[in-house]
Design an enzyme around this catalytic site. Structure first.
Site, PDB file in Angstrom:
ATOM      1  N   HIS A   1       0.719  -1.231   0.049  1.00  0.00           N
ATOM      2  CA  HIS A   1       0.054   0.011  -0.013  1.00  0.00           C
ATOM      3  C   HIS A   1       0.839   1.540   0.160  1.00  0.00           C
ATOM      4  O   HIS A   1       0.483   2.290  -0.656  1.00  0.00           O
ATOM      5  CB  HIS A   1      -0.908   0.007   1.137  1.00  0.00           C
ATOM      6  CG  HIS A   1      -1.981  -1.133   1.141  1.00  0.00           C
ATOM      7  ND1 HIS A   1      -2.638  -1.520   2.158  1.00  0.00           N
ATOM      8  CD2 HIS A   1      -2.224  -2.032   0.156  1.00  0.00           C
ATOM      9  CE1 HIS A   1      -3.452  -2.416   1.873  1.00  0.00           C
ATOM     10  NE2 HIS A   1      -3.122  -2.855   0.697  1.00  0.00           N
TER      11      HIS A   1
ATOM     12  N   PHE B   1      -0.664  -8.171   5.030  1.00  0.00           N
ATOM     13  CA  PHE B   1       0.681  -7.361   4.862  1.00  0.00           C
ATOM     14  C   PHE B   1       0.546  -6.013   4.178  1.00  0.00           C
ATOM     15  O   PHE B   1       1.652  -5.972   3.568  1.00  0.00           O
ATOM     16  CB  PHE B   1       1.700  -8.528   4.233  1.00  0.00           C
ATOM     17  CG  PHE B   1       1.437  -9.653   4.578  1.00  0.00           C
ATOM     18  CD1 PHE B   1       1.502 -10.147   5.928  1.00  0.00           C
ATOM     19  CD2 PHE B   1       1.516 -10.851   3.760  1.00  0.00           C
ATOM     20  CE1 PHE B   1       1.331 -11.431   6.566  1.00  0.00           C
ATOM     21  CE2 PHE B   1       1.248 -12.093   4.320  1.00  0.00           C
ATOM     22  CZ  PHE B   1       1.257 -12.387   5.551  1.00  0.00           C
ATOM     23  N   CYS B   2      -0.592  -5.451   4.361  1.00  0.00           N
ATOM     24  CA  CYS B   2      -0.790  -3.907   3.487  1.00  0.00           C
ATOM     25  C   CYS B   2      -0.538  -4.241   1.937  1.00  0.00           C
ATOM     26  O   CYS B   2      -0.012  -3.408   1.425  1.00  0.00           O
ATOM     27  CB  CYS B   2       0.352  -3.108   4.061  1.00  0.00           C
ATOM     28  SG  CYS B   2       0.064  -2.592   5.882  1.00  0.00           S
ATOM     29  N   ALA B   3      -0.911  -5.425   1.569  1.00  0.00           N
ATOM     30  CA  ALA B   3      -0.949  -5.568   0.042  1.00  0.00           C
ATOM     31  C   ALA B   3      -2.297  -6.398  -0.206  1.00  0.00           C
ATOM     32  O   ALA B   3      -2.116  -7.422  -0.566  1.00  0.00           O
ATOM     33  CB  ALA B   3       0.284  -6.452  -0.155  1.00  0.00           C
TER      34      ALA B   3
END
Ligand code: PLP
Length: 437
Positions: free
Chosen positions: A117, A361-363
């Site tokens: 992100h 995982f911010c993805a």
């Protein structure tokens, strides 16, 4: 000689059984532990700590010298040349946001949609391409888009931003090849090196990058500094990232009577994070002189051991974008059909003294896609009656498993300096036990 030994390498934890074990930290991709070099550099500077660029006393002078020396070392680490600036930031997120705001008006950003992100969200005028299935496809897709850019209305400046190594799968992206394509069309290249820098040399020139961003806390220097290194022209032409002292050269009496600084100071408004910069530079210095081939070989041996061991745990399905043969850094994410990865991660911590990470995982877009692909693969294998990885669990309750996994993500194992074969073996044992009991 700065040391790459790990501070707290022998951290002990007590298990419910009463046994005391060494904590196996396998969550380097989130934050790596501190290298001795970073801790030593901070301890050495602290008695002389003072303001940077703001005083005449001995503390201030020593601190200013230390700060600018740190910049020089980081510049060497990043392969920065005369037409590059090295700006200290808080982390990769901060570095990429800074750069996003410094792009010339009307810049178009091209990217694939599997980015973290931090590299997905800050950019203006985004043209987002689906994550490709192979490095060749990535190169071809970028070439196709740039060849037809006029039709898409891309007439002004453009940048292409890409991760050096995925924080989800650890796969190394074909940055150099992509950069060559982008440059052929006059498009500048930004590399999110948050996960690449701890594992590989990262030279702007070798990568073919115009800009590079990375974080100290992932590079064994957890003192709150990050880096943006890259071409100076746009950075000097942009509005300062933070308006205030340091960023301003001359401030007159009228609000509009103001001259901003140029160079790194322009974007380092306020008192800089001296200790963070010095700690980060100390690790960079240690890595510059380290035997990177030996470090790489050690890490790849651990990776091989982990992936070999996982073959005996079919309940855990390794995910990848480009397939199992793509070179990768010490990161492996696992889809656990029918299990809540957060609960498994908690059990690994509590019952085995092992730290891993569960989630997305911010993805989010990438993790959703990887889980979907893994589920589809498992369903296909189940329908064909093949007993391949994941097929059994998927067959036992595919719909339920999909919902559970989609809601909670993957389990990620990641390692680096100081990681051992014993850490990997314990993870394999603990994971099998957590999945089966
Ligand atoms: N990019 C990648 C590939 C990452 O893995 C991360 C963090 O996990 C970031 C960017 C953001 O880093 P930071 O949280 O240090 O800003």
């Amino acid at each position: 000689m700065p040391s790459l030994d790990i501070v707290g390498d022998d951290l002990k934890v007590e298990l419910p059984s009463g046994e005391t074990v060494r904590f196996a930290h396998l969550d380097y991709a989130a934050s790596a532990p501190c290298a001795q070099a970073a801790a030593d550099a901070v301890a050495e500077l602290l008695p002389r700590y003072g303001s940077v660029h703001r005083g005449t006393g001995v503390r201030s002078q020593a601190s200013t010298i230390a700060y600018e020396l740190a910049r020089d070392v980081v510049a060497e680490f990043a392969g920065a040349g005369d037409d590059h600036s090295v700006i200290f930031t808080r982390n990769t997120t901060d570095a990429l946001n800074l750069l996003a705001r410094a792009l010339p008006p009307g810049t178009t950003t091209i990217q694939f949609d599997g980015e973290h992100h931090a590299n997905l969200l800050p950019w203006p005028n985004v043209l987002r391409l689906p994550t490709p299935a192979s490095p060749d496809e990535a190169v071809a897709a970028l070439d196709r888009v740039l060849r037809g850019r006029a039709l898409r209305g891309i007439t002004g400046p453009a940048v292409f931003t890409v991760t050096g190594a995925s924080n989800v799968t650890g796969e190394v992206w074909p940055v150099r090849r992509l950069a060559d394509v982008a440059h052929a069309y006059g498009v500048r290249v930004i590399v999110d090196a948050a996960q690449l820098a701890p594992h590989h040399p990262v030279s702007l020139a070798d990568l073919g990058a115009d800009y590079l961003a990375f974080s100290g806390h992932k590079l064994y220097a957890p003192f709150g500094a990050g880096v943006l290194a890259g071409r100076t022209d746009w950075l000097d032409a942009a509005e300062p990232y933070l308006a205030g002292g340091g960023a301003s050269a001359v401030v007159g009496d009228r609000p509009d009577d103001l001259t901003w600084a140029t160079g790194p100071a322009r974007h380092e408004g306020g008192t800089p994070n001296l200790l963070g910069a010095v700690a980060l530079a100390a690790v960079c210095a240690a890595l510059i002189t380290a035997d990177r081939d030996a470090l790489h070989a050690h890490e790849q041996a651990l990776l091989g051991r982990l992936r070999d061991g996982l073959r005996a745990i079919p309940e855990a399905v390794e995910v990848s974008v480009f397939g199992p043969d793509q070179p990768r850094v010490g990161i492996v994410s696992l889809h656990l059909p029918g299990h809540d990865p957060a609960a498994i991660a908690q059990r690994l911590g509590r019952e085995h003294g092992i730290g891993v990470r569960a989630g997305q995982f911010c993805a989010h877009p990438l993790v959703r896609r990887l889980i979907g692909t893994a589920e589809a693969g498992a369903a296909e294998a189940g329908a064909a009656g093949a007993g391949t990885a994941g097929a059994g669990a998927a067959g036992a309750g595919a719909a339920e498993a999909r919902e559970c996994a989609t809601a909670t993500g993957l389990l990620r194992v990641s390692f680096g300096l100081g990681s051992t074969a014993d850490d990997v073996d314990r993870l394999l044992t603990g994971l099998a036990a957590a999945l089966r009991t």
